[in-house]
Design an enzyme around this catalytic site. Structure first.
Site, PDB file in Angstrom:
ATOM      1  N   ARG A   1      -2.549   9.112  -4.779  1.00  0.00           N
ATOM      2  CA  ARG A   1      -2.564   7.676  -5.021  1.00  0.00           C
ATOM      3  C   ARG A   1      -3.049   6.977  -3.760  1.00  0.00           C
ATOM      4  O   ARG A   1      -2.571   7.273  -2.662  1.00  0.00           O
ATOM      5  CB  ARG A   1      -1.170   7.175  -5.384  1.00  0.00           C
ATOM      6  CG  ARG A   1      -0.611   7.783  -6.659  1.00  0.00           C
ATOM      7  CD  ARG A   1       0.831   7.355  -6.865  1.00  0.00           C
ATOM      8  NE  ARG A   1       1.400   7.932  -8.087  1.00  0.00           N
ATOM      9  CZ  ARG A   1       2.666   7.782  -8.447  1.00  0.00           C
ATOM     10  NH1 ARG A   1       3.490   7.069  -7.687  1.00  0.00           N
ATOM     11  NH2 ARG A   1       3.113   8.341  -9.561  1.00  0.00           N
TER      12      ARG A   1
ATOM     13  N   ASP B   1      -3.866   3.249  -1.677  1.00  0.00           N
ATOM     14  CA  ASP B   1      -3.429   1.859  -1.598  1.00  0.00           C
ATOM     15  C   ASP B   1      -4.576   0.908  -1.898  1.00  0.00           C
ATOM     16  O   ASP B   1      -5.756   1.307  -1.947  1.00  0.00           O
ATOM     17  CB  ASP B   1      -2.907   1.548  -0.191  1.00  0.00           C
ATOM     18  CG  ASP B   1      -1.612   2.272   0.126  1.00  0.00           C
ATOM     19  OD1 ASP B   1      -0.849   2.540  -0.821  1.00  0.00           O
ATOM     20  OD2 ASP B   1      -1.370   2.563   1.308  1.00  0.00           O
TER      21      ASP B   1
ATOM     22  N   TYR C   1      -8.218  13.321   4.244  1.00  0.00           N
ATOM     23  CA  TYR C   1      -8.610  11.924   4.403  1.00  0.00           C
ATOM     24  C   TYR C   1      -9.474  11.774   5.648  1.00  0.00           C
ATOM     25  O   TYR C   1      -9.377  12.563   6.591  1.00  0.00           O
ATOM     26  CB  TYR C   1      -7.383  11.026   4.555  1.00  0.00           C
ATOM     27  CG  TYR C   1      -6.600  10.779   3.302  1.00  0.00           C
ATOM     28  CD1 TYR C   1      -6.838   9.657   2.512  1.00  0.00           C
ATOM     29  CD2 TYR C   1      -5.601  11.663   2.894  1.00  0.00           C
ATOM     30  CE1 TYR C   1      -6.106   9.419   1.351  1.00  0.00           C
ATOM     31  CE2 TYR C   1      -4.858  11.437   1.738  1.00  0.00           C
ATOM     32  CZ  TYR C   1      -5.114  10.306   0.984  1.00  0.00           C
ATOM     33  OH  TYR C   1      -4.385  10.077  -0.161  1.00  0.00           O
TER      34      TYR C   1
ATOM     35  N   ARG D   1      -2.572   5.888   7.743  1.00  0.00           N
ATOM     36  CA  ARG D   1      -2.821   4.598   8.373  1.00  0.00           C
ATOM     37  C   ARG D   1      -1.892   4.362   9.553  1.00  0.00           C
ATOM     38  O   ARG D   1      -2.298   3.792  10.578  1.00  0.00           O
ATOM     39  CB  ARG D   1      -2.665   3.476   7.340  1.00  0.00           C
ATOM     40  CG  ARG D   1      -3.784   3.432   6.308  1.00  0.00           C
ATOM     41  CD  ARG D   1      -3.457   2.461   5.186  1.00  0.00           C
ATOM     42  NE  ARG D   1      -3.162   1.128   5.692  1.00  0.00           N
ATOM     43  CZ  ARG D   1      -2.649   0.143   4.950  1.00  0.00           C
ATOM     44  NH1 ARG D   1      -2.354   0.369   3.669  1.00  0.00           N
ATOM     45  NH2 ARG D   1      -2.423  -1.035   5.474  1.00  0.00           N
TER      46      ARG D   1
END
Length: 252
Positions: free
Chosen positions: A50, A52, A111, A198
């Site tokens: 998932r 953001d 990522y 992040r």
């Protein structure tokens, strides 16, 4: 019923994130609505992860089940036609076994976070990277990043809204590389906590600016306290790059 595995590219800027939301558009909803327009079936689209609001996808993996007889090529073409002009593209489609699951069969996720390190404003990459005006020491960032690699309690780097049962994760890779004004941070693990990438990037940026030392980063990790977080990087520069699966369940 046939299970199809999708590979999806998307620009996250117009969406509230991957998951369907009651208060705004999502990537999942866009694909599910496109599938309904083609097949007349309401099929749930399950993803490897998932993302953001504002986070992008280079090769998100997902699956859906369809009763209608259709080839992977026709399904991909149809989905792309119905998705236009939304910034979502199906770049791969395969038939997979009924027990293949985009999320639960996944054994690794990767990522990439992109920073542009320059004083000049962004003409072409606005909302697709994080622009940092202060000069960053990417070598110091990379060395500090290795503190986070391994098996740790990542509570400090976890959103208070994270739904994971445990803050303990194993980070397989966290590399920082520079190419001119661009700095790329590559993260790989079996799974990540909400906001983990992040949050790690934000703290590494503080190291690069000289506002934090490697010891400060280590102390933040060992604090196991969200209040010890130095900075949470914006979603703009984050990209879901790849989902990995065991060879035995990887689609052709």
């Amino acid at each position: 019923m046939t299970r199809f595995a999708l590979t999806i590219e998307f620009d996250g800027r117009p969406y509230m994130g991957w998951q369907r939301q009651p208060h705004g558009p999502s990537v999942q909803q866009a694909i599910e609505d496109a599938a309904f327009a083609i097949t007349g079936e309401r099929s749930a689209v399950h993803a490897a992860g998932r993302t953001d609001a504002g986070v992008h996808g280079l090769a998100m993996r997902a699956h859906l089940d369809i009763a209608k007889t259709i080839t992977p090529f026709r399904l991909m073409e149809g989905l792309n036609a119905k998705l236009r002009p939304q910034p979502v593209a199906i770049i791969g489609c395969d038939i997979v076994a009924d027990d293949w699951h985009a999320r639960f069969s996944c054994i690794g996720r990767s990522y990439e976070y992109r920073i542009v390190n320059r004083r000049a404003p962004l003409a072409l990459e606005a909302s697709r990277v994080w622009r940092i005006r202060l000069e960053l020491n990417d070598d110091a960032m990379h060395k500090a990043a290795q503190i986070l690699v391994g098996h740790h309690d990542f509570t400090t780097f976890r959103s208070v809204q994270c739904q994971s049962q445990s803050p303990v994760k194993t980070l397989d890779r966290l590399n920082v590389e520079r190419d001119g004004d661009h700095i790329f941070i590559h993260a790989a693990a079996r799974s990540f906590l909400h906001h983990q990438v992040r949050s790690m990037v934000g703290c590494l940026a503080l190291v690069g600016m000289g506002k934090w030392s490697a010891d400060d980063l280590k102390a933040a990790l060992e604090a196991k306290d969200r209040q010890a977080l130095g900075l949470n990087a914006p979603p703009d520069g984050l990209y879901f790059v790849r989902a990995d699966y065991p060879e035995s369940v990887t689609p052709p």
